[in-house]
Scaffold this motif. Structure first.
Motif, PDB file in Angstrom:
ATOM      1  N   ALA A 363       0.837  -1.202   0.000  1.00 26.42           N
ATOM      2  CA  ALA A 363       0.000   0.000   0.000  1.00 26.42           C
ATOM      3  C   ALA A 363       0.874   1.256   0.000  1.00 26.42           C
ATOM      4  O   ALA A 363       0.613   2.221  -0.730  1.00 26.42           O
ATOM      5  CB  ALA A 363      -0.931   0.000   1.211  1.00 26.42           C
ATOM      6  N   GLY A 364       1.943   1.229   0.788  1.00 28.34           N
ATOM      7  CA  GLY A 364       2.839   2.383   0.847  1.00 28.34           C
ATOM      8  C   GLY A 364       3.501   2.654  -0.486  1.00 28.34           C
ATOM      9  O   GLY A 364       3.645   3.822  -0.900  1.00 28.34           O
ATOM     10  N   ALA A 365       3.900   1.601  -1.189  1.00 27.91           N
ATOM     11  CA  ALA A 365       4.545   1.775  -2.495  1.00 27.91           C
ATOM     12  C   ALA A 365       3.567   2.385  -3.500  1.00 27.91           C
ATOM     13  O   ALA A 365       3.940   3.244  -4.304  1.00 27.91           O
ATOM     14  CB  ALA A 365       5.062   0.436  -3.003  1.00 27.91           C
ATOM     15  N   LEU A 366       2.307   1.928  -3.464  1.00 29.15           N
ATOM     16  CA  LEU A 366       1.301   2.492  -4.370  1.00 29.15           C
ATOM     17  C   LEU A 366       1.004   3.954  -4.022  1.00 29.15           C
ATOM     18  O   LEU A 366       0.882   4.802  -4.899  1.00 29.15           O
ATOM     19  CB  LEU A 366       0.019   1.650  -4.316  1.00 29.15           C
ATOM     20  CG  LEU A 366       0.123   0.244  -4.929  1.00 29.15           C
ATOM     21  CD1 LEU A 366      -1.115  -0.585  -4.593  1.00 29.15           C
ATOM     22  CD2 LEU A 366       0.305   0.320  -6.442  1.00 29.15           C
ATOM     23  N   PRO A 372      -4.347   6.246  -4.442  1.00 30.85           N
ATOM     24  CA  PRO A 372      -5.024   6.113  -3.141  1.00 30.85           C
ATOM     25  C   PRO A 372      -5.304   4.641  -2.811  1.00 30.85           C
ATOM     26  O   PRO A 372      -5.973   3.946  -3.592  1.00 30.85           O
ATOM     27  CB  PRO A 372      -6.323   6.893  -3.324  1.00 30.85           C
ATOM     28  CG  PRO A 372      -6.060   7.830  -4.470  1.00 30.85           C
ATOM     29  CD  PRO A 372      -5.134   7.070  -5.378  1.00 30.85           C
ATOM     30  N   THR A 373      -4.773   4.182  -1.705  1.00 38.39           N
ATOM     31  CA  THR A 373      -4.783   2.748  -1.390  1.00 38.39           C
ATOM     32  C   THR A 373      -5.061   2.526   0.083  1.00 38.39           C
ATOM     33  O   THR A 373      -4.620   3.300   0.934  1.00 38.39           O
ATOM     34  CB  THR A 373      -3.417   2.115  -1.734  1.00 38.39           C
ATOM     35  OG1 THR A 373      -3.081   2.415  -3.098  1.00 38.39           O
ATOM     36  CG2 THR A 373      -3.442   0.601  -1.550  1.00 38.39           C
ATOM     37  N   GLU A 374      -5.794   1.461   0.399  1.00 33.34           N
ATOM     38  CA  GLU A 374      -5.943   1.012   1.781  1.00 33.34           C
ATOM     39  C   GLU A 374      -5.810  -0.507   1.829  1.00 33.34           C
ATOM     40  O   GLU A 374      -5.949  -1.187   0.805  1.00 33.34           O
ATOM     41  CB  GLU A 374      -7.271   1.467   2.381  1.00 33.34           C
ATOM     42  CG  GLU A 374      -8.517   0.933   1.680  1.00 33.34           C
ATOM     43  CD  GLU A 374      -9.804   1.429   2.322  1.00 33.34           C
ATOM     44  OE1 GLU A 374     -10.209   0.827   3.353  1.00 33.34           O
ATOM     45  OE2 GLU A 374     -10.399   2.389   1.804  1.00 33.34           O
ATOM     46  N   VAL A 375      -5.504  -1.003   3.010  1.00 33.81           N
ATOM     47  CA  VAL A 375      -5.378  -2.442   3.219  1.00 33.81           C
ATOM     48  C   VAL A 375      -6.684  -2.952   3.817  1.00 33.81           C
ATOM     49  O   VAL A 375      -7.330  -2.252   4.617  1.00 33.81           O
ATOM     50  CB  VAL A 375      -4.190  -2.754   4.150  1.00 33.81           C
ATOM     51  CG1 VAL A 375      -4.086  -4.260   4.413  1.00 33.81           C
ATOM     52  CG2 VAL A 375      -2.889  -2.232   3.539  1.00 33.81           C
ATOM     53  N   ALA A 376      -7.092  -4.152   3.428  1.00 33.53           N
ATOM     54  CA  ALA A 376      -8.332  -4.735   3.933  1.00 33.53           C
ATOM     55  C   ALA A 376      -8.350  -4.724   5.463  1.00 33.53           C
ATOM     56  O   ALA A 376      -7.309  -4.918   6.107  1.00 33.53           O
ATOM     57  CB  ALA A 376      -8.488  -6.156   3.408  1.00 33.53           C
ATOM     58  N   PRO A 377      -9.527  -4.487   6.072  1.00 30.67           N
ATOM     59  CA  PRO A 377      -9.582  -4.372   7.527  1.00 30.67           C
ATOM     60  C   PRO A 377      -9.341  -5.689   8.264  1.00 30.67           C
ATOM     61  O   PRO A 377      -8.919  -5.679   9.423  1.00 30.67           O
ATOM     62  CB  PRO A 377     -10.998  -3.847   7.789  1.00 30.67           C
ATOM     63  CG  PRO A 377     -11.794  -4.219   6.581  1.00 30.67           C
ATOM     64  CD  PRO A 377     -10.833  -4.213   5.437  1.00 30.67           C
TER      65      PRO A 377
END
Length: 438
Positions: A363-366, A372-377
């Motif tokens: 996510a950080g690389a994107l 705009p990116t988030e990781v699944a909860p």
């Protein structure tokens, strides 16, 4: 519990509002207007001296203020951005370069009766140009062009800017023999609300007009045109006055300049008066086609005497977009939609909770590449994670692996992807706003 007249948009609506603000701000800056934000409060005497607003001003005071305190019990929240701007110019004249071009996008407060598109707390987007001593008239002709560009780049119904000139009205009333021209203006300004018969009766009752004079005022107010032909229509009414001549000349310049640069944007409408007392020349009101019954969403005008310090005068001209008013009307008719209610473009799926750190790195690389990116909860089944993305309108799900893959959950297409190179289409990168064609 909701409080009437203080709107709180849902996230999807707030995204639309921010896109609208971005467009307005970028257009203002393209025309060379500099940003400014003034304080929210002004001395009450300043607010009460600038038009028929005494019933609308919100006072500000401390709950535990002492009875004889003088410091903060005479402050009011500003009801527009022009009055605080004028005060700012006077106080900072020695630090400003004139003519001074500025824009402000801020909340204002008015104690009006809330209704569709009318709020007690709302956002305005203003531009003004002020100068020392005198302000060339060409700035009056520029204002509609800026607004036409700002609103023309939005997925909203086409704007139509109606213009008049206070000098036309005041000169005409003087030529008729009416002396209380301010009262006549205020009364004519109520035409759309109460209709011509009641306006005529009020003119007789409050402005000392005869029936014939009242009828002539209504005849003037009925004139409109998208070109200079309105001048002949006024002349046919047989009234003459030097101030009327001056106003007609100025109004023709505004209408013809707009006709050359943006055909169909501007029309002369001689019933436009604007209720605030500080306008002295050109006045503007703006309607959205198909939404005329909701009234003006953008208004303003020329003011020669609003800002002064001793012998020094700072005449100006400005126009203000009622952002909350415009959006409230369009939201009420479901006329604006957004492609998703979150900024997120990519959801990084989480195979197992112990892989969260690795997913955070993806996510950080994107994000570093502006995606705009988030990781699944949570590390649920992939089907549930896809459902989570789908419910929120997130178009892509990234699956870590050897190699990584990314899936467009709308089409079902899934491809190998490198976190340092994959790029979504521009249309998917950010939420897109669309509207009904008018």
């Amino acid at each position: 519990m909701p409080i009437s007249g203080f709107p709180e948009w849902l996230p999807a609506q707030r995204i639309i509002e921010q896109r609208v603000i971005d467009r307005i701000r970028s257009t203002f800056e393209l025309y060379g207007f500099a940003p400014l934000e003034t304080r929210s409060v002004e001395p009450l005497e300043t607010l009460l001296s600038k038009g028929e607003t005494s019933k609308e001003v919100y006072l500000l005071h401390r709950l535990q203020a002492e009875a004889d305190a003088k410091d903060d019990d005479q402050l009011g929240l500003h009801f527009d951005l022009t009055v605080p701007f004028a005060r700012f110019v006077v106080e900072n004249a020695g630090k400003l370069q004139f003519p001074f071009r500025r824009y402000q996008i801020q909340k204002v407060w008015r104690g009006e009766r809330p209704q569709e598109g009318r709020y007690r707390e709302f956002l305005q987007a203003d531009i003004d140009v002020v100068n020392r001593d005198s302000l060339p008239f060409h700035y009056d002709t520029e204002m509609p062009l800026v607004i036409g560009d700002a609103l023309g780049g939005l997925p909203i119904p086409r704007a139509r800017i109606l213009v008049n000139n206070r000098k036309v009205c005041e000169g005409f009333y003087r030529g008729l023999g009416l002396t209380d021209t301010d009262q006549v203006l205020r009364t004519v300004d109520k035409l759309d609300k109460i209709g011509p018969e009641k306006v005529a009766a009020l003119l007789v009752e409050t402005a000392g007009a005869t029936d014939a004079q009242a009828a002539a005022c209504l005849e003037l107010a009925a004139i409109s045109a998208e070109d200079g032909s309105f001048v002949d229509a006024v002349r046919k009414l047989g009234v003459s006055d030097p101030l009327l001549d001056e106003g007609l000349d100025e109004l023709v310049r505004v209408v013809e300049t707009a006709r050359e640069h943006a055909p169909g944007l501007v029309a002369a409408d001689l019933k436009i008066a604007r209720g605030l007392d500080y306008y002295t020349g050109t006045v503007y009101e703006t309607q959205l086609r198909g939404y005329e019954r909701f009234g003006s969403v953008c208004s303003g005008g020329r003011y020669d005497n609003l800002a002064s310090s001793g012998k020094e005068r700072f005449p100006g001209v400005g126009i203000s977009i009622g952002v909350s008013r415009m959006l409230g009307v369009l939201f009420g008719k479901q006329a604006l939609t957004v492609s998703r209610s979150v900024p997120t473009c990519v959801l990084v799926a989480l195979p197992h909770e112990d892989q969260r750190a690795a997913c955070d790195r993806i996510a950080g690389a994107l994000r570093r590449r502006g995606i705009p990116t988030e990781v699944a909860p949570a590390a649920a089944k992939f089907g549930k994670q896809i459902q989570y993305a789908d419910r929120r309108g997130i178009p892509y799900v990234w699956f870590p692996g050897e190699p990584d893959t990314v899936k467009d959950i709308r089409s079902g297409e899934q491809v190998d992807a490198d976190v340092t190179a994959w790029q979504p289409p521009d249309a998917d990168l950010h939420p897109s706003v669309s509207g009904e064609p008018q």
